[in-house]
Each structure stands twice: as structure tokens, then as C-alpha cells.
Design an enzyme around this catalytic site. Structure first.
Site, PDB file in Angstrom:
ATOM      1  N   SER A 189       5.388  -0.526   0.543  1.00 36.64           N
ATOM      2  CA  SER A 189       5.878  -1.553   1.458  1.00 36.64           C
ATOM      3  C   SER A 189       7.383  -1.380   1.712  1.00 36.64           C
ATOM      4  CB  SER A 189       5.536  -2.940   0.912  1.00 36.64           C
ATOM      5  OG  SER A 189       5.703  -3.940   1.881  1.00 36.64           O
ATOM      6  N   ASP A 343      -3.803  -4.247   7.709  1.00 37.81           N
ATOM      7  CA  ASP A 343      -2.400  -4.411   7.327  1.00 37.81           C
ATOM      8  C   ASP A 343      -1.558  -4.350   8.593  1.00 37.81           C
ATOM      9  OD1 ASP A 343       0.133  -4.351   6.221  1.00 37.81           O
ATOM     10  OD2 ASP A 343      -0.108  -2.391   5.265  1.00 37.81           O
ATOM     11  N   HIS A 373      -2.805  -5.030   3.099  1.00 38.04           N
ATOM     12  CA  HIS A 373      -1.482  -4.968   2.488  1.00 38.04           C
ATOM     13  C   HIS A 373      -1.539  -5.541   1.071  1.00 38.04           C
ATOM     14  CE1 HIS A 373       2.770  -4.113   2.965  1.00 38.04           C
ATOM     15  NE2 HIS A 373       2.979  -5.110   2.133  1.00 38.04           N
TER      16      HIS A 373
END
Length: 399
Positions: A189, A343, A373
Site C-alpha cells: 500500500s 481494490d 485491499h
């Protein structure tokens, strides 16, 4: 039905309504995901309420809750864990206990959390680093960095870059028994963002003689110019990371001024003088056809230059690695990218894969059709173990 039974029924219905979220049929363990999401949603709602009362910044409330999940740097039967500082940046170093005749691989890991929350000490990151060190027989350095809202870009980038440069010194590698020809970088991320950014920066640093062999980017955030990509549209309210939260993370990375956040949500934060940058994030030409699925590309809405002058970070390649030109990308190492179907950061990763391949960089792309995610980080879910196993196997073969 008595009053008590009716009351319990109503409470049960309200709880179920709060927890239940429709999920795609191919997603594993949907109810466990819903429970995790309800927990995170509760934290987010409380953080919003506390901020409205003027008691605490939204992100600081997240940090307080997250701190309860931090674990000390404790060694186990397989891995020695120490906490130290690399160039004044706090890191954790994981070294396998078993003897090795040869120098080991080295992996520099950067945690996620939207540049605002997270820590190498969180139990999930600690466990991931232990597994990686043990199964890969590698020295793993898991770095911290200063966080927003107290610190803004480029502090996070600089902290990670300075810690990495320290690790790449010959005497530091010798101390930990690391092979200078087998060093990689990884992150998830926001950590994937920082991993991509510092890997690019190393290409222009004449003082760093030791180069990275691989980079591994796990659903990375790579650009804040266009937050209306097909993946943002399709997953704007999906579990764990909504569009509103992601835009808040991006804006907090650069400033506590909420006007940037509002401009980003309305796609009016990029000035016309920076219009040339959109060619690097034009999803209509960079996404594989199956991910476009009838979405229509709309030309950007340009804003005033005022925000860009105040907060130039959101146009800086060190914050948005997708803005690097092809000449820069051409020099990057062997790359592994994980993207997840559900995501909103999916298309950032997909566009980076396309651009890297177009410049001749060798890329292994693992697109997870049932992924979302956080799938890599929620270690209580089966999908997390599957992705981590694939990740470690790739590292075994390529690092």
C-alpha cells in the site's frame, strides 16, 4: 413475543445490518471479512466523532487504537529480532538463527498505513517479517518512518530513503552477513508507494554503489492525480479502504489543509500547467482492455495553481512514482507486483506494470481475482497465507 425478546430481536437486526456488506461470490470467508470490516468501520466512526468534537485528529485516533496491536522485538527459536536505528530511523532487524555458510539475502520492508498510521511493531508486520526471514533464510529490515499529520511529505520518503541508504553500506551489510548482490525492497500500500519511490531515487544517487536486485510492490498507491480510475469507481465503498478514506490519506500526506482533500474529490487539484503529467496516468491507454469494461475516459478538470504552489508534493515523482518518465523506469530492477480485483488501488498497479513492461523492465504480475485491499495483511484470513506463500516463493526464485 415478550418485550425482552422483541428488544433482543431488534438489537440483533441492527447489529446484522451494521455488519453485513454484500460481497462478490468469489470472495473467501465473507463473514470473517465483514467482522474485520465492522471493527475497522467502528474505529473510523469513532475517530470521526472525536475529530468533530475537536479532541483529536482523525489519524491520531487511528494510531492510538493501532498501538494496542504492537508487539515488542522478541526473538524466537528461529529468528533473532533486534530494534535499532539506521541513520536515526527506528528499524527492526530479523536474522535467522540457523547457521549459514554463505552470505544471506537481504530484504528491506516498508509498512503500509496511508503514510499516517502503522508501524513495523504491529503484530501482522512483525509476523510477516519473521516468516520471511525464516523461510527465505534472509535478513529482513522492517523500517519505521515519521507519520502524518505531524509530519508531511517529503519526511516519510526521506526517512525511508535514509534508512535504506544506511542498510546498503558495505559495513552494515557485513555486520548482518548480507550478500550485497542479493538485496531487495518491498512494501504494501503506502509502503509499496515508498518502495517504488526510493527505488527510483537510488538510480540517480552516485553515492550508493550497491544496487537493488528486485522490488516487490504489494497493491501500491502510485499516484494522486486521478482518483476516478475504473478501480476507484468500482470499489469506492468496498471493505477496508473506501475512496473517501484513500483521498484523506493522500491529502494528509501533503497537508492538514482539508481544501486539498476537497479539490481531489472533485478532481480539481491539478493545475493546467501540469496537464502533461496526465499522459503518465491515462488509464484509457495503460489499462488492459478487460479492466476498462465500458468505462469512458473523461478529460481532467483542471484547478487553480494555488494548491500546487502551496503543496507541490502531489505532483512530485517521489510521492507519485507513476509520474516518472520512461528513461527513469528503464533502469529499474526485476519487479513483482500484486494487484487485487476489489481494490481501488488496483489500477495504479496495473498502469505501473504496463509502463514498466513498455520500457523493457521484467515484471511478474500477480493479479488476485478474489483479492481486496489488505488481503496480504489480515493474517487471520486464508487469502493472506496464500498471497504470502506466493510472495515468498517468488522471492526464493528471484532474490
Amino acid at each position: 413475543m415478550g418485550r425482552k425478546s422483541l428488544y433482543l430481536l431488534i438489537v440483533g437486526i441492527l447489529i446484522a445490518y451494521y455488519i453485513y456488506t454484500p460481497l462478490p461470490d468469489n470472495v473467501e470467508e465473507p463473514w470473517r471479512m465483514m467482522w474485520i470490516n465492522a471493527h475497522l468501520k467502528t474505529i473510523q466512526n469513532l475517530a470521526t466523532f472525536v475529530e468533530l468534537l475537536g479532541l483529536h485528529h482523525f489519524m491520531d485516533s487511528f494510531k492510538v487504537v493501532g498501538s494496542f496491536d504492537e508487539v515488542p522485538p522478541t526473538s524466537d527459536e528461529n529468528v533473532t529480532v533486534t530494534e535499532t536505528k539506521f541513520n536515526n530511523i527506528l528499524v527492526r532487524v530479523y536474522v535467522p538463527k540457523r547457521k549459514s555458510e554463505a552470505l544471506r539475502r537481504g530484504l528491506f520492508y516498508i509498512h503500509g498505513g496511508g503514510w499516517c498510521v502503522g508501524s513495523a511493531a504491529l503484530s501482522g508486520y512483525d509476523l510477516l517479517s519473521r516468516w520471511t526471514a525464516d523461510r527465505l533464510d534472509a535478513v529482513v529490515v522492517s523500517t519505521n518512518y515519521r507519520l502524518a499529520p505531524k509530519y508531511h511529505f517529503p519526511i516519510q520518503f526521506e526517512d525511508v530513503y535514509n534508512a535504506l541508504r544506511w542498510f546498503l553500506r558495505k559495513k552494515v551489510l557485513a555486520k548482518y552477513g548480507v550478500n550485497p548482490e542479493r538485496i531487495g525492497i518491498s512494501g504494501d500500500s503506502a509502503g509499496g508507494n515508498l518502495a517504488a519511490a526510493v527505488t527510483q531515487q537510488l538510480l540517480d544517487d552516485p553515492d550508493v554503489k550497491i544496487k537493488l536486485k528486485i522490488q516487490s510492490l504489494i497493491y501500491p498507491a502510485l499516484q494522486p492525480l486521478d482518483v476516478d480510475l475504473p478501480s476507484y469507481q468500482e470499489n469506492s465503498n468496498f471493505l477496508f479502504l473506501s475512496k473517501s478514506l484513500m483521498v484523506r490519506f493522500w491529502s494528509e500526506y501533503f497537508t492538514t489543509d482539508r481544501s486539498l482533500e476537497k479539490a481531489m474529490l472533485s478532481r480539481q487539484h491539478v493545475p493546467v500547467e501540469s496537464s502533461h503529467l496526465f499522459k503518465f496516468v491515462n488509464w484509457s491507454s495503460l489499462l488492459p482492455e478487460r479492466f476498462i469494461k465500458g468505462h469512458v475516459y473523461n478529460n481532467p478538470n483542471y484547478g487553480s495553481s494555488e494548491l500546487a504552489k502551496k503543496y507541490p508534493g502531489f505532483l512530485d515523482v517521489r510521492a507519485a512514482p507513476l509520474l516518472a518518465d520512461d528513461n527513469k523506469l528503464r533502469g529499474l530492477p526485476l519487479t513483482y507486483v500484486i494487484t487485487c480485483q476489489y481494490d481501488l488501488l488496483r489500477d495504479d498497479g496495473l498502469m505501473y506494470v504496463t509502463r514498466l513492461r513498455n520500457t523493457g523492465v521484467q515484471v511478474t504480475h500477480n493479479h488476485v481475482e478474489d483479492g481486496f485491499h489488505g488481503a496480504f495483511s489480515f493474517l487471520g484470513l486464508k487469502i493472506s497465507h496464500r498471497l504470502i506463500n506466493q510472495y515468498i516463493e517468488w522471492l526464493k526464485e528471484n532474490l
